[in-house]
Design an enzyme around this catalytic site. Sequence first.
Site, PDB file in Angstrom:
ATOM      1  N   PHE A   1       0.832  -1.212   0.000  1.00 36.35           N
ATOM      2  CA  PHE A   1       0.000   0.000   0.000  1.00 36.35           C
ATOM      3  C   PHE A   1       0.873   1.272   0.000  1.00 36.35           C
ATOM      4  CE2 PHE A   1      -2.133   2.860   3.302  1.00 36.35           C
ATOM      5  CZ  PHE A   1      -2.750   3.642   2.347  1.00 36.35           C
TER       6      PHE A   1
ATOM      7  N   TYR B   1       4.344  -7.459  17.160  1.00 35.36           N
ATOM      8  CA  TYR B   1       4.660  -6.499  16.084  1.00 35.36           C
ATOM      9  C   TYR B   1       5.374  -5.282  16.674  1.00 35.36           C
ATOM     10  CZ  TYR B   1       3.502  -3.045  12.362  1.00 35.36           C
ATOM     11  OH  TYR B   1       3.534  -2.063  11.394  1.00 35.36           O
TER      12      TYR B   1
HETATM   13  N1  LIG Z   1      -0.372   1.221   6.769  1.00 32.80           N
HETATM   14  C1  LIG Z   1      -0.177   1.747   7.970  1.00 32.80           C
HETATM   15  O1  LIG Z   1      -1.060   2.390   8.545  1.00 32.80           O
HETATM   16  C2  LIG Z   1       1.140   1.577   8.670  1.00 32.80           C
HETATM   17  C3  LIG Z   1       1.249   2.105   9.971  1.00 32.80           C
HETATM   18  C4  LIG Z   1       2.449   1.950  10.646  1.00 32.80           C
HETATM   19  C5  LIG Z   1       3.538   1.352  10.031  1.00 32.80           C
HETATM   20  N2  LIG Z   1       3.418   0.850   8.776  1.00 32.80           N
HETATM   21  C6  LIG Z   1       4.607   0.215   8.181  1.00 32.80           C
HETATM   22  O2  LIG Z   1       4.751   0.683   6.850  1.00 32.80           O
HETATM   23  C7  LIG Z   1       5.266  -0.367   6.018  1.00 32.80           C
HETATM   24  C8  LIG Z   1       4.358  -0.563   4.809  1.00 32.80           C
HETATM   25  O3  LIG Z   1       3.055  -0.921   5.274  1.00 32.80           O
HETATM   26  P1  LIG Z   1       1.805  -1.086   4.285  1.00 32.80           P
HETATM   27  O4  LIG Z   1       0.632  -0.579   4.992  1.00 32.80           O
HETATM   28  O5  LIG Z   1       2.155  -0.564   2.941  1.00 32.80           O
HETATM   29  O6  LIG Z   1       1.665  -2.676   4.273  1.00 32.80           O
HETATM   30  P2  LIG Z   1       1.572  -3.690   3.020  1.00 32.80           P
HETATM   31  O7  LIG Z   1       1.312  -5.037   3.601  1.00 32.80           O
HETATM   32  O8  LIG Z   1       0.645  -3.164   1.997  1.00 32.80           O
HETATM   33  O9  LIG Z   1       3.064  -3.614   2.459  1.00 32.80           O
HETATM   34  C9  LIG Z   1       4.106  -4.424   2.950  1.00 32.80           C
HETATM   35  C10 LIG Z   1       4.702  -5.151   1.759  1.00 32.80           C
HETATM   36  O10 LIG Z   1       5.801  -5.943   2.235  1.00 32.80           O
HETATM   37  C11 LIG Z   1       5.800  -7.124   1.450  1.00 32.80           C
HETATM   38  N3  LIG Z   1       6.571  -8.167   2.143  1.00 32.80           N
HETATM   39  C12 LIG Z   1       6.216  -8.896   3.234  1.00 32.80           C
HETATM   40  N4  LIG Z   1       7.172  -9.755   3.540  1.00 32.80           N
HETATM   41  C13 LIG Z   1       8.159  -9.584   2.637  1.00 32.80           C
HETATM   42  C14 LIG Z   1       9.424 -10.195   2.421  1.00 32.80           C
HETATM   43  N5  LIG Z   1       9.876 -11.172   3.217  1.00 32.80           N
HETATM   44  N6  LIG Z   1      10.186  -9.765   1.388  1.00 32.80           N
HETATM   45  C15 LIG Z   1       9.755  -8.776   0.571  1.00 32.80           C
HETATM   46  N7  LIG Z   1       8.564  -8.179   0.705  1.00 32.80           N
HETATM   47  C16 LIG Z   1       7.781  -8.568   1.743  1.00 32.80           C
HETATM   48  C17 LIG Z   1       4.327  -7.483   1.281  1.00 32.80           C
HETATM   49  O11 LIG Z   1       4.092  -8.342   0.187  1.00 32.80           O
HETATM   50  C18 LIG Z   1       3.708  -6.113   1.086  1.00 32.80           C
HETATM   51  O12 LIG Z   1       3.567  -5.772  -0.285  1.00 32.80           O
HETATM   52  C19 LIG Z   1       5.398  -1.588   6.911  1.00 32.80           C
HETATM   53  O13 LIG Z   1       6.734  -1.695   7.339  1.00 32.80           O
HETATM   54  C20 LIG Z   1       4.494  -1.302   8.086  1.00 32.80           C
HETATM   55  O14 LIG Z   1       4.934  -1.954   9.256  1.00 32.80           O
HETATM   56  C21 LIG Z   1       2.231   0.941   8.087  1.00 32.80           C
END
Ligand SMILES: NC(=O)c1ccc[n+]([C@@H]2O[C@H](COP(=O)([O-])OP(=O)(O)OC[C@H]3O[C@@H](n4cnc5c(N)ncnc54)[C@H](O)[C@@H]3O)[C@@H](O)[C@H]2O)c1
Length: 322
Positions: A16, A151
């Site tokens: 995302f 987490y």
């Molecule tokens: N969306 C939020 O509100 C939010 C809030 C706090 C922190 N975050 C952090 O932001 C980052 C992105 O979050 P997001 O919401 O886009 O989540 P998301 O799940 O859409 O994106 C994470 C991506 O990482 C990929 N992934 C997982 N394991 C993997 C691996 N071993 N190798 C390569 N790729 C891998 C997944 O396929 C996914 O596309 C994350 O680190 C998350 O912890 C997000």
Amino acid sequence: MNQKSLRCLITGGAGFIGSHLAEELVNQGHKVTILDNLYNGKQSYHNKLFNKIPFLKTSVIDEEVIDVLVSNHDVIFHLSAILGVKSTMDKSVELMETNIDGTRNILRSALKYDRKVVFASTSEVYGKAAPPFVEDGDRLYGSTDKLRWCYAVSKTLEETLCLGYGLKGLRVTVVRYFNIYGPRAKEGPYAGVIPRFISAALKGEPIPVYGDGTQTRCFTFISDAVEATIRALDEKCNNEIINIGSQSEINILDLAKLIRNLTSTSSPIVHVPFEEVYPLGFEEIPNRFPDITKMSQLLTFTPKVSFTEGLNETIDWFKNNE
Ligand SMILES: NC(=O)c1ccc[n+]([C@@H]2O[C@H](COP(=O)([O-])OP(=O)(O)OC[C@H]3O[C@@H](n4cnc5c(N)ncnc54)[C@H](O)[C@@H]3O)[C@@H](O)[C@H]2O)c1
């Protein structure tokens, strides 16, 4: 901010936040490579994305591939992770090992080749501490046997690794995101609350509020999160942790009512006990509210998109893409 064209590697770039970040960096004239193992599933928008931005279907766990990739890029936005409250219950070991091992791989290679890292952390690291959440404030977690903390614990360890590598000379910035939402936010059992509510509302299904709905969150629109993340490349952000969030606080019951109105749905709002959703035990974080002094001073940035504006854009996307 550095205006020259940079070679950017985005781990989790098919996700995302990563996919929006990739597109914005390309718009700004940078060269981008997306690395993602598609753990979170292939979505319909990926075909369009991968047509314009080079994509490698690889795991961040693969140390040798990561080493070569890091050496070939100037900047690494390290966003890949397993996340979501449900994942902490169903996949705690996978979550911790993937997140911690992946981050260690990125940091080791980035130090070796002197590359800048922006690491995506989360407001979850504050746990049950009293808001407002300030970057150098204390954190407070529940008992180890409550899996939901895994987490927060893994991201805390990763942040600490980042700062440790910073002491060794790495240029690294930790961004702590507060509930990011917008088009492409994932729907489904592992989704965040906004996609879950919008999806239910658009299908005319009950909108499920977990618990009594008095818990509050501050939601941040994706374009604001992306702009702040790119600003974190600035040298004055090296070895800093920065909250990325808005201060427009809303409780979850009011959020359900707002989405109900904006989608003009007749869906009822139903309360679902936490024990029903998370039978292994759960602890809710009652309120999350960021102090954004550091964001406004170091990144010279405050969020621009109002909550209603952002929600309408997200609802439109779900209408056209679900
Ligand atoms: N969306 C939020 O509100 C939010 C809030 C706090 C922190 N975050 C952090 O932001 C980052 C992105 O979050 P997001 O919401 O886009 O989540 P998301 O799940 O859409 O994106 C994470 C991506 O990482 C990929 N992934 C997982 N394991 C993997 C691996 N071993 N190798 C390569 N790729 C891998 C997944 O396929 C996914 O596309 C994350 O680190 C998350 O912890 C997000």
